[in-house]
Design an enzyme around this catalytic site. Structure first.
Site, PDB file in Angstrom:
ATOM      1  N   LYS A 150    -131.668  36.868   6.092  1.00 39.49           N
ATOM      2  CA  LYS A 150    -130.931  35.827   5.363  1.00 39.49           C
ATOM      3  C   LYS A 150    -129.839  35.231   6.250  1.00 39.49           C
ATOM      4  O   LYS A 150    -129.581  34.023   6.217  1.00 39.49           O
ATOM      5  CB  LYS A 150    -130.323  36.391   4.070  1.00 39.49           C
ATOM      6  N   ASN A 201    -122.783  35.913   1.135  1.00 39.63           N
ATOM      7  CA  ASN A 201    -123.360  35.533   2.424  1.00 39.63           C
ATOM      8  C   ASN A 201    -122.612  36.215   3.568  1.00 39.63           C
ATOM      9  O   ASN A 201    -121.436  36.552   3.446  1.00 39.63           O
ATOM     10  CB  ASN A 201    -123.226  34.018   2.633  1.00 39.63           C
ATOM     11  N   GLY A 226    -115.973  36.275  -9.241  1.00 37.77           N
ATOM     12  CA  GLY A 226    -116.401  34.953  -8.804  1.00 37.77           C
ATOM     13  C   GLY A 226    -116.630  34.060 -10.010  1.00 37.77           C
ATOM     14  O   GLY A 226    -116.925  34.545 -11.114  1.00 37.77           O
TER      15      GLY A 226
END
Ligand code: PAF
Length: 337
Positions: free
Chosen positions: A199, A118, A12
């Site tokens: 989350k 996520n 990333g």
């Protein structure tokens, strides 16, 4: 003599990848950021990562690896980067299927791949390429925003929690020690699912609403109708988790509201994606909850409406000018099963 610090590779080049990479490099690790963002890689290769913290800033050198997909469809090359004992995965969820085989090659055969992404489904996708004993699920609440290629603005403080299994426990504990030594508030747990779903509830509530309405997180709390949608989206996630036997031990509707208040000035990651016309993580976030709800027989009309709204927004951005109306989301939720 001190032991040399193990090298760490980060998959990333976005905000969190830069924040983790910079902190680990500053702590003395040889850090490589691998990704597909040409401008970001060029900037980091030339002058390292620039970190902006309030009015201060600092800079640290890192190595880079370009993972551009060859035009001839050949495998992505991992160049001469040696397999690393620790690989942190921080690419957007929609990139995971394409990059999972690359992750398997970038990590050492006895190394640990930790997804800090996520949404749901990333660990399973990575494990399909690397094997389950090389993959761990982590959750981070650290904040960061891209301030330019190779430049990251530090957001709020947060934590990292990484799930241990019998097979990964020793490596997870060693990575937690590395993160703590780098100044990151990290811990291991034997049961990561509740942390993942808490989350997820926050992301399901804040991310699509901010992206659809084009507002920073705190603005969701200005209108009772968006507060109601925020609460309903999070409560649906809690209902699905309960049906799956995952105890959240928290009122996630209140949690989502508290996070929106605490991060009031943040532009959510999904809003940052829609702002730059990039694909969003809606499928791995709200889409995953709708799919899980179907499996356990829990209705998720608000998540379904938010999922549809973002899918049509990104498919047809030019045709749906902002501001978009919260009323259409409420109608959408009434129509969705
Ligand atoms: O994805 C994000 O932006 C963050 O997880 C959160 C908590 C919604 C804050 O912006």
């Amino acid at each position: 003599m001190n032991e040399p610090r193990p090298p760490i590779t980060i998959l990333g080049t976005g905000a969190l990848a830069m924040r983790f990479g910079a902190m680990l490099a500053r702590a003395g690790h040889a850090v490589t950021l691998a990704g597909t963002w040409a401008e970001g890689l060029a900037a980091m290769g030339g002058r390292g990562i620039e970190v902006v913290e309030g009015h201060d800033g600092w800079r640290v050198d890192v190595a880079t690896l370009s993972l551009a997909l060859p035009a001839n469809g050949a495998n992505v090359s991992t160049g001469d980067v040696p397999p690393s004992p620790y690989l942190l995965v921080l690419v957007k969820s929609h990139q995971t299927p394409r990059l999972a085989p690359v992750a398997a090659r970038l990590a050492a055969p006895d190394g640990l791949i930790v997804t800090l992404q996520n949404g749901l489904g990333n660990a399973e996708c990575l494990a399909a390429s690397a094997g389950p004993d090389r993959v761990a699920v982590g959750v981070t609440t650290l904040g960061a925003a891209v301030a330019g290629p190779g430049r990251v603005r530090v957001g709020g403080d947060g934590t990292v929690t990484i799930g241990r299994s019998a097979a990964t426990a020793a490596r997870v504990d060693a990575l937690v020690d590395i993160l703590v030594a780098a100044g990151i508030d990290a811990a291991a747990t034997d049961d990561i699912a509740p942390t993942v779903w808490r989350k997820l509830a926050v992301n399901c509530a804040i991310n699509p609403l901010t992206a659809y309405l084009g507002v920073p997180n705190g603005r969701l709390l200005d209108d009772p109708r968006t507060i109601a949608l925020l609460h309903a989206a999070a409560a649906e996630v809690a209902a699905v988790a309960a049906a799956l036997g995952i105890p959240l031990d928290a009122d996630v509707a209140a949690l989502a509201e508290a996070v929106a208040a605490r991060t009031a000035d943040n532009r959510s990651s999904m809003l940052q994606d829609t702002d730059r016309g990039a694909p969003t993580e809606i499928d791995a976030i709200n889409g995953a909850v709708v799919r899980a709800g179907k499996v356990v027989g829990v209705e998720t009309p608000v998540n379904a409406a938010l999922w549809q709204a973002i899918v049509s927004l990104t498919a047809d951005d030019a045709a749906s000018p902002r501001p978009r109306d919260v009323g259409s989301l409420i109608e959408g939720a009434a129509r969705c099963p």
